[in-house]
Design a protein around this motif. Sequence first.
Motif, PDB file in Angstrom:
ATOM      1  N   GLY A 553       0.808  -1.214   0.000  1.00 25.26           N
ATOM      2  CA  GLY A 553       0.000   0.000   0.000  1.00 25.26           C
ATOM      3  C   GLY A 553       0.838   1.258   0.000  1.00 25.26           C
ATOM      4  N   LEU A 554       1.896   1.269  -0.805  1.00 24.69           N
ATOM      5  CA  LEU A 554       2.847   2.378  -0.785  1.00 24.69           C
ATOM      6  C   LEU A 554       2.336   3.605  -1.528  1.00 24.69           C
ATOM      7  CD1 LEU A 554       6.046   0.249  -1.275  1.00 24.69           C
ATOM      8  CD2 LEU A 554       5.736   1.861   0.594  1.00 24.69           C
ATOM      9  N   ILE A 555       2.400   4.744  -0.840  1.00 26.90           N
ATOM     10  CA  ILE A 555       2.252   6.072  -1.451  1.00 26.90           C
ATOM     11  C   ILE A 555       3.553   6.780  -1.138  1.00 26.90           C
ATOM     12  CG2 ILE A 555       0.943   8.216  -1.532  1.00 26.90           C
ATOM     13  CD1 ILE A 555      -1.439   6.678  -0.332  1.00 26.90           C
ATOM     14  N   GLY A 556       4.444   6.843  -2.100  1.00 24.78           N
ATOM     15  CA  GLY A 556       5.806   7.231  -1.771  1.00 24.78           C
ATOM     16  C   GLY A 556       6.381   6.166  -0.859  1.00 24.78           C
ATOM     17  N   GLN A 557       6.866   6.585   0.316  1.00 24.14           N
ATOM     18  CA  GLN A 557       7.340   5.624   1.304  1.00 24.14           C
ATOM     19  C   GLN A 557       6.359   5.464   2.468  1.00 24.14           C
ATOM     20  OE1 GLN A 557      10.036   3.340   1.702  1.00 24.14           O
ATOM     21  NE2 GLN A 557       9.856   3.607  -0.519  1.00 24.14           N
ATOM     22  N   TYR A 558       5.200   6.092   2.355  1.00 26.54           N
ATOM     23  CA  TYR A 558       4.106   5.801   3.284  1.00 26.54           C
ATOM     24  C   TYR A 558       3.542   4.438   2.904  1.00 26.54           C
ATOM     25  CZ  TYR A 558      -0.515   5.961   5.457  1.00 26.54           C
ATOM     26  OH  TYR A 558      -1.643   5.672   6.190  1.00 26.54           O
ATOM     27  N   ALA A 559       3.537   3.490   3.850  1.00 26.00           N
ATOM     28  CA  ALA A 559       3.098   2.119   3.562  1.00 26.00           C
ATOM     29  C   ALA A 559       1.828   1.827   4.352  1.00 26.00           C
ATOM     30  CB  ALA A 559       4.199   1.122   3.919  1.00 26.00           C
ATOM     31  N   HIS A 560       0.683   2.072   3.740  1.00 21.73           N
ATOM     32  CA  HIS A 560      -0.562   1.915   4.486  1.00 21.73           C
ATOM     33  C   HIS A 560      -0.859   0.463   4.829  1.00 21.73           C
ATOM     34  CE1 HIS A 560      -4.299   3.248   6.196  1.00 21.73           C
ATOM     35  NE2 HIS A 560      -4.925   2.280   5.557  1.00 21.73           N
ATOM     36  N   GLY A 561      -0.292  -0.463   4.070  1.00 23.50           N
ATOM     37  CA  GLY A 561      -0.547  -1.871   4.344  1.00 23.50           C
ATOM     38  C   GLY A 561       0.133  -2.391   5.587  1.00 23.50           C
ATOM     39  N   ASN A 562       0.894  -1.550   6.295  1.00 17.76           N
ATOM     40  CA  ASN A 562       1.549  -1.988   7.527  1.00 17.76           C
ATOM     41  C   ASN A 562       1.465  -0.882   8.579  1.00 17.76           C
ATOM     42  OD1 ASN A 562       2.659  -4.234   8.751  1.00 17.76           O
ATOM     43  ND2 ASN A 562       4.763  -3.615   8.354  1.00 17.76           N
ATOM     44  N   GLU A 563       1.348  -1.285   9.824  1.00 16.98           N
ATOM     45  CA  GLU A 563       0.912  -0.374  10.881  1.00 16.98           C
ATOM     46  C   GLU A 563       1.837   0.796  11.220  1.00 16.98           C
ATOM     47  OE1 GLU A 563      -1.998  -3.220  10.671  1.00 16.98           O
ATOM     48  OE2 GLU A 563       0.161  -3.551  10.715  1.00 16.98           O
ATOM     49  N   PRO A 564       3.163   0.705  11.116  1.00 19.37           N
ATOM     50  CA  PRO A 564       3.985   1.863  11.520  1.00 19.37           C
ATOM     51  C   PRO A 564       3.660   3.152  10.779  1.00 19.37           C
ATOM     52  CG  PRO A 564       5.364  -0.089  11.367  1.00 19.37           C
ATOM     53  CD  PRO A 564       4.012  -0.475  10.825  1.00 19.37           C
ATOM     54  N   SER A 565       3.010   3.066   9.625  1.00 20.41           N
ATOM     55  CA  SER A 565       2.681   4.273   8.868  1.00 20.41           C
ATOM     56  C   SER A 565       1.323   4.872   9.229  1.00 20.41           C
ATOM     57  CB  SER A 565       2.684   3.959   7.362  1.00 20.41           C
ATOM     58  OG  SER A 565       3.986   3.687   6.887  1.00 20.41           O
ATOM     59  N   HIS A 566       0.517   4.186  10.006  1.00 21.85           N
ATOM     60  CA  HIS A 566      -0.901   4.525  10.086  1.00 21.85           C
ATOM     61  C   HIS A 566      -1.204   5.926  10.620  1.00 21.85           C
ATOM     62  CE1 HIS A 566      -3.105   0.418   9.574  1.00 21.85           C
ATOM     63  NE2 HIS A 566      -2.385   0.765   8.526  1.00 21.85           N
ATOM     64  N   HIS A 567      -0.330   6.497  11.410  1.00 28.36           N
ATOM     65  CA  HIS A 567      -0.617   7.815  11.988  1.00 28.36           C
ATOM     66  C   HIS A 567      -0.088   8.970  11.131  1.00 28.36           C
ATOM     67  CE1 HIS A 567       3.546   7.115  13.013  1.00 28.36           C
ATOM     68  NE2 HIS A 567       3.677   8.360  13.408  1.00 28.36           N
TER      69      HIS A 567
END
Length: 951
Positions: A553-567
């Motif tokens: 779920g990458l948008i750039g290096q934001y990875a929505h498919g994994n929890e560390p990015s969620h906030h």
Amino acid sequence: LVSYVNPFIGTDGTGHTFPGATLPFGMMQLSPDTRVDGSWEGCSGYHYSDDYIYGFSHTHLSGTGVSDYGDVLIMPTNEINFNNGFNGKKGYRAHFSHENELAEAGYYKVLLDSTNIEVELTVSYRSGIHKYQFPSKDQQFIILDLEHRDELLDYKINRLNDSTISGYRYSKAWAEDQRLYYYITFSKPIKNLTYAIENANSSKNYKFESKQAALEFENPDNEPIYVKIGISPVDENGAKNNLETEIGKKSFAAVKKEAQDIWERQLEKIIIETSNYDQKVVFYTAMYHAMIAPNLYQDVDGRYRGMDLEVHQNTDFNYYTVFSLWDTYRAAHPLFTIIETERTNDFIKTFLAKYDEGRIMPIWDLSGNYTGCMIGYHAVPVIADAYLKGIKDYDFEKAFEAMKHSALQDKLGLESFKTLGFIPVENESESVSKTLEYAYDDWTIAQMAKELGNEEDYTIFTERAQYYKNVFDPETHFMRGRFRNTWFTPFDPYEVNFNYTEANAWQYSLYAPQDFSGLMDLMGSKEALENYLDKLFVAESETSGRHQVDITGLIGQYAHGNEPSHHMAYVYNFVNKPYKTQEKIRQILTEQYQNNPDGISGNEDCGQMSAWYIFSSLGFYPVTPGSNQYIIGTPLFKKASINLENGKTFIIKANNLSLENLYIESVKLNGQQHPYSYLNHSDIVKGGTLEFFMTNKPSNWATEDQYVPTTAINDHLIVPVPFIAEGNVAFKNETQILLKNADKEAKIFYAIDDSEFQPYEQPFIISEPAILKIYAEKNQKQSAVITTQFYKIDPKISIVLNTNYANQYNGGGDNALIDGILGALDFRTGTWQGYQDTHLDAILDLGELRAVSNISVNFLQDQRSWIFYPSEVSFYGSNNGDEFVLIEQHNFQNPKPTEPTEIKTVSTEVSGRHYRFIKVVAKNIGDLPTWHLGASFKGKAWLFVDEISVN
């Protein structure tokens, strides 16, 4: 509302959900199994891309990244065949198509077209019913397979009478010792019972040697056969009691109606109004998925199996298992504090019971087992968040004791964390992520300590909450691993390596939700943090280093498919740019969640991915659980009503909402202007109306400092520990040492060997083996003292590597194999040099012709991590560096499965022959062995080597 639930969402791609029947937080998950091999894509037992169903088992995990469950497989068929067909030979598996498959909340139906048998499934909390309609009255068989999926430890198939069997299944997978008991009744008499092993005496009621049985039925009128089953973690009587209490003589239709009525009441906790059908389906499926786990783990009589694997009795609360806390503390449990307050009390009581039984609260528990999976101690923020929100129907003094107990351990890097203020790379794997998440957990302990009036613990844990500062690199603005008190190099923020948990530096460097103000100070300004966010979302959407299947779920290096990015998208609010949060949240909501089987961009993770959607689509999100604040994003629906357990309703309205009007122009709370880009928990639980006024362009709403959310630690400020900015811990002639600190105002002091500490003014030289001690001081407060051992490499010796090691396993660089520092059993602590699908080819130049007596080299084997010994090691000698002669060759046997991690030294005696150059070649085995789980991924083996020694 149940008509809007699509259980197939997430069953394709990497969602890892299952389509079968279950109840909210129920013990039974009765679902088809299309996978028998425990493969990553099939962790739930089902994957939408499959064509065959192997049967229907009674326990499944929803959205996890590790495989388990699939207990007590039952499969209707038209002949006796105990082969499941996975090996390609004829077996009891059956072909099916999605055109003949239906899944609803609490109900599943499929036609097995290979045998023309129609299957329907429904459940209660601890029990369920199968309904089988055979095509004719003849050849009606049911296969019972206890061997399905996991390693079988113990088992029993016990025929009680012509319509009843019972038994148990003990298995080993993710849970090392899972115990499940079953009690099954059939609506038609058993005509014949055949066991998979010959000579089994079917007339005796004892444990047979067979792990499988085939039941043939007498059904002259070809009526549907109903299979009713109860399960229990306690014993067979518990399974019987669960079945008789919950289902008894009820019809299939009655149980199905009860199940769907229960789901209807659950889904009514939040009512949304939208004309977009797909959005409604995605929302209510998210509600459904968010309420599958944790799972009941207690019989109707109150008995359960605890973390000591002993049977306990309790009637005061419901006891649960499957706490995926690294995922769910972020949003799923905060969601429960709004819509499941009573169940949240039971969750916390369960934590405390597990604390009594196992002497520590769970991190990721599964069926009475500690799995050792994931990091942090995230039962702690769940308790603190609930307590600070007024959910207190438990022994909160004991809860606080248990929280501290989790934080005061010496394992998993905590000893270093407590004494040094960070976890060194060489001491513990995933050191950066653990440092960051421990710091957040400790902040929640501090908040609860403050609420309890415990000043001493408030001080201790407020200081520990700031330890994130010790892994912040002020030059790159990334959180980085500290390796021998230098920064782990070479550094690539895109690289997925053992310093982070399922992530890279991009995806973890904003993890200080307890102190964004402090993080801004480290970066230099709000603008610097905003700049980081801007770069994050437009960075190259590729990662380097280790392949990590969870990073999706990458948008750039934001990875929505994994929890560390969620906030992360919500952090724009903290830098006065809420319109950027609104843009990113709308993009994620509409792009990463879809009404189709591949409609979740990553593992569903026991409700966390769905909870993110629920919160964000309503218009706010808990960035910092424990702060009692929700950060406002942008609403997706024109109206939503949260029906609270206290009888009140919190209504969210969005005026002028459209595809283009994603920006907030203004907000009203209970009719009053609300200029803040955050919301308080108390605003929700006392009921009321939050009203958004939307527009098609960014506005000035909530952009002034007084309206911006903040998290800040202002009490008991620490001094970050200094680090070695330049200098080699292993050097040849000399090395120049440059010291720095994340806090530029802190004064650094250092001492070499046994000398007195002196102020650091300028770089200095180390030319001999030495021990360097450093600390920092500010405002009469000192950091921890950090000690670093410096090693001197024989300046005459050099090494040339003719093959390339992986940067994330560089061991310290090009000289790692001759630096005198030996690798330990944990490959992730940075001392080993790793080569994947590549041989080692190294040449040592001894500087001059020398008499050599012995050559040795060390290798690591950790098969679970794809690390194998070489197939062959050869030692060569040369006088000129061009012409090499073979000294000795060592051959390894073909690898066989082994659990322990091992280190092997390969050496050869040379008997004083003279060489200037020594060449070592170690051959990687290449493809993983066919018996290895990684072979299904076409995985390539790793070769881990350290320290070539020449005497």
